[in-house]
Write a protein that holds these residues in place. Structure first.
Motif, short mmCIF file in Angstrom:
data_model
loop_
_atom_site.label_atom_id
_atom_site.label_comp_id
_atom_site.label_asym_id
_atom_site.label_seq_id
_atom_site.Cartn_x
_atom_site.Cartn_y
_atom_site.Cartn_z
N THR A 38 -25.10 94.55 -54.47
CA THR A 38 -25.07 93.10 -54.32
C THR A 38 -23.73 92.53 -54.75
O THR A 38 -22.99 93.16 -55.51
N PRO A 39 -23.43 91.30 -54.32
CA PRO A 39 -22.22 90.63 -54.81
C PRO A 39 -22.25 90.41 -56.31
O PRO A 39 -21.23 90.42 -56.97
N ILE A 40 -23.44 90.22 -56.86
CA ILE A 40 -23.56 89.98 -58.30
C ILE A 40 -23.17 91.23 -59.08
O ILE A 40 -22.46 91.16 -60.09
N GLN A 41 -23.59 92.42 -58.60
CA GLN A 41 -23.19 93.65 -59.27
C GLN A 41 -21.68 93.85 -59.18
O GLN A 41 -21.03 94.24 -60.15
N ALA A 42 -21.11 93.56 -58.04
CA ALA A 42 -19.66 93.69 -57.86
C ALA A 42 -18.93 92.71 -58.77
O ALA A 42 -17.92 93.07 -59.40
N ALA A 43 -19.42 91.48 -58.87
CA ALA A 43 -18.80 90.49 -59.76
C ALA A 43 -18.92 90.94 -61.21
O ALA A 43 -17.97 90.79 -61.99
N GLY A 81 -16.00 77.67 -68.62
CA GLY A 81 -14.99 78.37 -67.82
C GLY A 81 -15.43 79.75 -67.36
O GLY A 81 -15.22 80.14 -66.22
N GLY A 82 -16.06 80.51 -68.25
CA GLY A 82 -16.53 81.85 -67.88
C GLY A 82 -17.61 81.80 -66.81
O GLY A 82 -17.63 82.60 -65.89
N ALA A 83 -18.51 80.82 -66.94
CA ALA A 83 -19.57 80.67 -65.94
C ALA A 83 -18.98 80.28 -64.59
O ALA A 83 -19.39 80.78 -63.54
N ILE A 89 -16.05 84.21 -58.53
CA ILE A 89 -15.90 85.60 -58.11
C ILE A 89 -17.09 86.02 -57.25
O ILE A 89 -16.93 86.60 -56.17
N ALA A 90 -18.30 85.73 -57.71
CA ALA A 90 -19.50 86.13 -56.95
C ALA A 90 -19.53 85.47 -55.57
O ALA A 90 -19.82 86.13 -54.56
N MET A 91 -19.19 84.18 -55.50
CA MET A 91 -19.20 83.49 -54.20
C MET A 91 -18.09 84.00 -53.28
O MET A 91 -18.29 84.14 -52.08
N SER A 92 -16.94 84.32 -53.85
CA SER A 92 -15.86 84.89 -53.03
C SER A 92 -16.29 86.23 -52.44
O SER A 92 -16.06 86.50 -51.26
#
Length: 132
Positions: A38-43, A81-83, A89-92
């Motif tokens: 998933t994109p979340i794992q990649a992020a 900022g971290g959120a 990153i996840a959306m990109s």
């Protein structure tokens, strides 16, 4: 004056390099996603590596960690900022295969310009107030 102008050019060049890096990062992270589920794992992996790199640099600097005179003066929203970084990153990663590099970059820059106009006009989030 000449040194200030030279510094400005260096800063602009660095900003252009950051833009190049952002476009590269989205593609690189999108490829990381291909190998993961998933994109979340990649992020998460991207942030974990970034956290390790920044932690090593911070340790190398030898500055005291976390608690200092200004710690209690940090506004509550400054912790977001971290959120926001995780969201960006996840959306990109999610959007790269759907939009491609150019449409993603134009959309991101468009959002940045709109937000920047508002932040400068009203001096929000610590930006200096610069009227349009």
């Amino acid at each position: 004056m000449m040194q200030d102008q030279a510094s400005s050019y260096i800063f602009i060049l660095l900003a252009v390099i950051v833009g190049f890096s952002l476009a590269s990062q989205a593609g690189i992270n999108s490829q990381l996603r291909v190998g993961l589920s998933t994109p979340i794992q990649a992020a998460f992996i991207s942030f974990a590596i970034g956290t390790i790199v920044l932690g090593l640099i911070a340790l190398k600097q030898g500055e005291p960690w976390f608690i200092n005179e200004g710690f209690n003066n940090i506004p509550w929203w400054a912790w977001a900022g971290g959120a926001l970084g995780a969201f960006n990153i996840a959306m990109s990663i999610y959007l790269v295969p759907k939009l491609g590099a150019l449409a993603l970059a134009i959309s991101i820059v468009g959002g940045q310009v709109i937000a920047s106009l508002i932040y400068d006009q009203y001096g929000l989030l610590g930006y200096p107030k610069i009227e349009l």
